[in-house]
Motif scaffolding. Structure first.
Motif, PDB file in Angstrom:
ATOM      1  N   PRO A 147      16.598 -46.969  -3.423  1.00 26.95           N
ATOM      2  CA  PRO A 147      16.102 -48.233  -2.441  1.00 26.95           C
ATOM      3  C   PRO A 147      17.041 -49.471  -2.545  1.00 26.95           C
ATOM      4  CG  PRO A 147      14.477 -47.253  -4.093  1.00 26.95           C
ATOM      5  CD  PRO A 147      15.794 -46.642  -4.327  1.00 26.95           C
ATOM      6  N   MET A 148      17.866 -49.393  -3.459  1.00 24.42           N
ATOM      7  CA  MET A 148      19.011 -50.755  -3.228  1.00 24.42           C
ATOM      8  C   MET A 148      20.308 -49.976  -2.984  1.00 24.42           C
ATOM      9  SD  MET A 148      16.901 -52.975  -4.761  1.00 24.42           S
ATOM     10  CE  MET A 148      18.110 -54.148  -4.500  1.00 24.42           C
ATOM     11  N   ALA A 164      21.843 -50.634  -0.348  1.00 25.89           N
ATOM     12  CA  ALA A 164      22.712 -51.526   0.373  1.00 25.89           C
ATOM     13  C   ALA A 164      23.687 -52.214  -0.136  1.00 25.89           C
ATOM     14  CB  ALA A 164      21.844 -52.565   1.322  1.00 25.89           C
ATOM     15  N   TRP A 195      23.314 -54.627  -9.564  1.00 23.42           N
ATOM     16  CA  TRP A 195      22.047 -55.036  -9.395  1.00 23.42           C
ATOM     17  C   TRP A 195      21.504 -55.466 -10.831  1.00 23.42           C
ATOM     18  CZ3 TRP A 195      17.212 -51.640  -8.858  1.00 23.42           C
ATOM     19  CH2 TRP A 195      15.906 -52.232  -8.319  1.00 23.42           C
ATOM     20  N   ASP A 205      12.643 -57.273  -6.334  1.00 24.47           N
ATOM     21  CA  ASP A 205      13.617 -56.780  -5.452  1.00 24.47           C
ATOM     22  C   ASP A 205      13.162 -55.577  -4.862  1.00 24.47           C
ATOM     23  OD1 ASP A 205      15.262 -58.961  -6.142  1.00 24.47           O
ATOM     24  OD2 ASP A 205      16.498 -57.764  -7.626  1.00 24.47           O
ATOM     25  N   THR A 249      12.561 -54.863  -0.544  1.00 25.47           N
ATOM     26  CA  THR A 249      13.146 -53.533   0.164  1.00 25.47           C
ATOM     27  C   THR A 249      12.097 -52.850   1.231  1.00 25.47           C
ATOM     28  OG1 THR A 249      13.108 -51.788  -1.386  1.00 25.47           O
ATOM     29  CG2 THR A 249      15.014 -53.444  -1.079  1.00 25.47           C
TER      30      THR A 249
END
Length: 988
Positions: free
Chosen positions: A342-343, A345, A408, A430, A434
């Motif tokens: 999910p992170m 990016a 992160w 966070d 997303t």
């Protein structure tokens, strides 16, 4: 003038009443310390060793408590039970030494010293290591002295002048020597895998240092977008849903796992397509609806059957039919698929595709049927990812923070902080941003591991640690790259399977014909006697399922893992000459030698210190305690000597029993014990675990101070200690009552035997039947008591002893024979026979009682045989008179006793009605005349017995003798003497 009748003469001065100074009131709390002082002056333990020299030896090896506070009820129960067993073995004529010991290293003591630093606003990491270790040693010394006095006050007899301590220099040298045996045989490696880790204490923990408590955690459902699915292209762009109760592991996710045979379905939630196990759609819907975040709008998934209607809330999504199953398949269809984090990016680590991996541990019991994998923080995760070349990344540091360079949440944490992982915490916030967070709620109740010392939650965390392998017949080699900083990845990819290397030159594999440590240990378990027998299944299952033994700790107070690791190869140095120098240095200066500037001297001229890393980790204290059999049992009684018995609480199947087993099996190919006894835990009077917060702690020191140690010992021996036991006011009152009755039995015998000597003794063949019957009963009890002692059944032992004293003696034999004792002439054969049997009983019962009531038995013995140089605890098991054909007598008197009970019951209504005031005023008929009438009347303590069809009772017309109070036909007026009494008084 009327003549006034002369008052009846008082014959009390002619009656032979028992005489003794032995007090009915025990006064144990005041009396026992004086007895302890006397034992100390006698040197009773050393004297026993001299007396038993050359006898068969019985070794109960003491499991070491931590030296970090006053003893509690668990300590008291454990030590008293050990003492009872040791004393009983000594009573049976064996040489039964007992060497008490203490665990002096490790977290429990270090934590207490750190608490003192924290109270002063100081950081122990700022203190030189030698100073900190000295303070830990001083703290342990203080509490060893305190506990020593408390254990002695319990009456525990042992070598208190020379106990074993794991911090003694010889012990530390032996411990490091045992470690180096593992190293020399190749049974040691350093690797990185998830272990129990305490972020508060900043160290790995053993399973035995962990306790489980119910907590409420945050549960989340997270969507991972599928980017590749070669076997099911229609899944690309859909989202695989995982469920977890450890949100803090999402930042270190590296894969997803599926069950190959599980049925999965792809459904729409109105916004996207979600992949979930078909069996878990309903529970996912429930979580999604109940945990919707403010501002979110999400429809539930609805699975419909063929031709079924869509449920409420289902709408069309991209033209697809509302509520329809968009795809159905097995987990095996996900082979080769990948998803993105999910992170993603954030790039770097997070941009890597997350592969789908088959996991046989994936079930449909809960969650979504898909499991996110973090090899840093789960055993299954680690093992599965290792198969596919995915290594830990060490993102979470020892304090539970994400390391500063992590993309992160770098530098944030702690991961065990509820606020940090909560549904409105930074991780969920966070993920929500997303769009990946499908559900989050702080309401998942479950059991979770905590450090038993700090009470804080622990985590699974992959770190470089030292391990003893359980399944390597040919031991694995160490991993390379151990010179890196803590928490950084290894250049040799920690987490990959350790590869075998040959044993060093001249070395052989462990005993067991190349078998693995697990196999040797399981064979040793099968060859050991487990008491109770069910304990074997418990430890067998634990050893069968346990992972490799993590023996390293990241602390300061303990025996260091004294190894040098080659910086170039990652191999630890395996040189017997170097190892011998290390052991000798420890023997001379203790483990502190490893922290001095002498490493080059230890290496010797053949190696340069600059080429080697000096390992700074210390040994798991369970390894320390696992070695105690070497520097206690073998060191004192000879190499290869095994303990006859280990005895601890049931928690030690995963603790000391197991660490001792593994250490001995790894170095000697066998268990260090022949038998293992497990007892339960001491609970409060309501059966609850004792807790300061509940205010239900029962303090053994308080009981001793108020009632005496023998009352506590009576309680221990009376419990069914193979299971958990209760202790409280009511339970102790029962123990006190049993003690009081037994004490009164001794008091009666002491009084009744006043002045007895051998000239009065009567041969068994000349004794009345009753005396022979009692000796017969004593012989039966003697056999049962010995069997109970040999099988460590002291609940049964104590019950046999007290029942015999109360029922066979006080309520029966003493009751019948008190008339003969009080009123027969001193030279009468019956009275002499009675006193002869009393003497036999005294010598037997005082011995039987000695292991349990060690203080009272000594008091009783000294009351009859006072001496500055004697002790009841020097005595051995009683030698009883031999009886011929007394099974017939036993059978006959069992019937008489049954008939006696019936007579007593028949008299009782007349007593209540005051028709008779005592049984002496009763005449009875009985259907069975097993003795002549006079003998039966004496046995039933009545005036007269005649045959009849049933038991009946009437008041006698006989008059009462003024001396013996029996109602007899020769007494013409109440107060006159019967023939017997008249003869005794006349010759007095």
């Amino acid at each position: 003038m009327t003549d006034t009748p002369a008052p009846a003469r008082d014959y009390r001065d002619t009656v032979f009443l028992p005489k003794t100074d032995f007090p009915m009131k025990a006064g144990l709390a005041a009396k026992e310390p004086a007895i302890l002082e006397r034992w100390a002056k006698l040197g009773i333990y050393d004297r026993l060793r001299e007396q038993r020299l050359g006898r068969e030896r019985f070794i109960l090896h003491d499991g070491p408590p931590y030296a970090n506070g006053d003893i509690h009820m668990g300590h008291a129960m454990n030590k008293v039970l050990k003492d009872i067993i040791v004393r009983s073995q000594s009573l049976m004529g064996k040489d039964a030494p007992y060497v008490p010991g203490w665990d002096c290293h490790g977290l429990p003591i270090e934590w207490k010293v750190e608490e003192a630093y924290r109270a002063k606003k100081l950081n122990k990491d700022d203190v030189p290591v030698d100073q900190f270790r000295a303070e830990c040693r001083a703290y342990a010394e203080k509490w060893v002295a305190v506990q020593k006095g408390e254990f002695e006050r319990l009456g525990v007899m042992g070598d208190w002048a020379d106990p074993y301590l794991t911090m003694k220099y010889d012990a530390e040298a032996t411990i490091v020597g045992e470690l180096l045996k593992f190293a020399e045989s190749g049974q040691l490696y350093r690797g990185a895998k998830p272990v129990m880790w305490s972020p508060v204490e900043k160290t790995a923990l053993a399973e035995a240092e962990v306790e489980y408590e119910d907590i409420v955690s945050t549960q989340i459902d997270v969507a991972f977008e599928i980017v590749e699915a070669p076997n099911a292209p229609e899944l690309v762009g859909a989202h695989a849903v995982i469920w977890t109760t450890t949100p803090w592991t999402i930042p270190v996710n590296q894969a997803l796992s599926y069950g190959p045979e599980i049925e999965y379905v792809l459904l729409s939630d109105g916004n996207r397509r979600l992949l979930i196990a078909e069996a878990l759609v309903g529970s996912f819907n429930a979580r999604t609806l109940s945990s919707r975040h403010p501002g979110e709008s999400r429809d539930p998934l609805t699975q419909v059957g063929d031709g079924g209607e869509a449920g409420p809330g289902i709408r069309r999504d991209g033209g697809e039919e509302s509520g329809a199953i968009l795809w159905r398949g097995k987990g095996s269809d996900l082979e080769g698929a990948t998803a993105r984090h999910p992170m993603h990016a954030l790039g770097g680590f997070f941009a890597k595709p997350r592969p789908f991996l088959p996991g046989d541990f994936v079930t449909t019991d809960a969650g979504t049927g898909l499991v996110h994998m973090s090899p840093d923080h789960g055993e299954d995760d680690f093992e599965l990812c290792k198969q596919y070349g995915i290594d830990p990344v060490f993102a979470v540091d020892g304090a539970g923070m994400y390391r500063a360079d992590w993309a992160w949440l770098g530098g944030q944490g702690s991961v065990i902080n509820k606020k940090f992982v909560a549904a409105d915490g930074p991780i969920c916030t966070d993920l929500r941003a997303t769009g990946a967070l499908l559900a989050a709620s702080d309401d998942f109740k479950h059991s979770y591991p905590h450090s038993w010392r700090s009470k804080a939650k622990v985590i699974f965390r992959a770190t470089p640690q030292w391990f003893i392998p359980m399944d390597a017949a040919t031991p694995p080699s160490p991993l390379r790259g151990e010179g890196r900083g803590e928490g950084q990845p290894s250049s040799a990819a920690p987490g990959t399977a350790p590869h075998p290397s040959p044993l060093p030159d001249g070395e052989r594999e462990p005993d067991g014909n190349g078998a693995t440590l697990r196999e040797i240990a399981l064979d040793a378990i099968a060859a050991t006697t487990w008491i109770p027998a069910r304990a074997e299944n418990r430890i067998t299952s634990m050893v069968q399922g346990r992972p490799d033994w993590v023996i390293s700790r990241q602390r300061a107070w303990g025996v260091p893992i004294a190894l040098f690791v080659d910086r170039a190869t990652g191999q630890y140095l395996n040189d017997p000459a170097v190892n011998a120098r290390i052991v000798e240095a420890f023997r001379q200066n203790g483990a502190d030698a490893w922290y001095a500037d002498g490493h080059q001297a230890l290496l010797g001229p053949d190696y340069a210190l600059a080429d080697y890393e000096v390992v700074k980790d210390i040994l798991d204290v369970w390894f320390d305690s696992g070695c105690t059999h070497v520097f206690t049992v073998e060191a004192r009684y000879g190499e290869g000597t095994r303990a006859n018995l280990y005895l601890e609480g049931s928690d030690q199947h995963r603790g000391w029993f197991q660490s001792s087993l593994l250490e001995s099996c790894g170095t000697r190919g066998r268990a260090p014990y022949d038998a293992v006894l497990t007892h339960g835990f001491a609970l409060d009077g309501q059966g609850r675990k004792m807790s300061k917060s509940l205010g239900n702690v029962v303090d053994p020191l308080k009981i001793i101070g108020e009632s005496g140690a023998d009352i506590l010992r009576m309680w221990v021996a009376s419990t069914d200690y193979f299971d958990d036991v209760k202790i409280g006011k009511e339970v102790l009152a029962t123990a006190s009552d049993a003690y009081r009755k037994l004490r009164n039995t001794f008091r009666y015998m002491l009084g009744a035997l006043e002045g007895f000597d051998d000239s009065e003794r009567v041969a068994v063949s000349d004794m009345p039947e009753l005396e022979r019957y009692v000796l017969h009963r004593l012989g039966m009890i003697d056999t049962e008591l010995r069997q109970a002692a040999e099988s460590y059944e002291f609940n049964r032992y104590t019950r046999l002893l007290t029942d015999f004293a109360n029922e066979d003696l006080s309520a029966f034999f003493f009751d019948i024979r008190k008339d003969s004792l009080y009123c027969d002439a001193p030279g009468d054969v019956k009275r002499r026979a009675y006193r002869t049997v009393l003497d036999v009983l005294f010598h037997a019962l005082v011995r039987y009682a000695a292991p349990v009531l060690c203080f009272t038995a000594e008091e009783v013995w000294q009351a009859r045989f006072p001496s500055d140089d004697s002790s009841v605890h020097y005595l051995e098991w009683p030698s009883l008179p031999s009886l011929d054909a007394d099974d017939v007598v036993g059978s006959k008197w069992r019937e008489i006793r049954e008939l006696r009970v019936a007579v007593t019951e028949a008299i009782e209504p007349l007593r209540r009605e005051k028709t008779v005031r005592s049984s002496l005023e009763a005449e009875v008929t009985v259907p069975s005349m097993l003795l002549d009438a006079d003998a039966l009347a004496e046995a039933f303590i009545v005036a007269k017995v005649t045959p009849g069809d049933s038991v009946t009772v009437t008041r006698t017309d006989f008059h009462k003798c003024g001396r013996c109070w029996r109602h007899l036909p020769e007494v013409s007026v109440d107060g006159e003497l019967c023939d017997r009494c008249e003869g005794v008084v006349a010759h007095a």
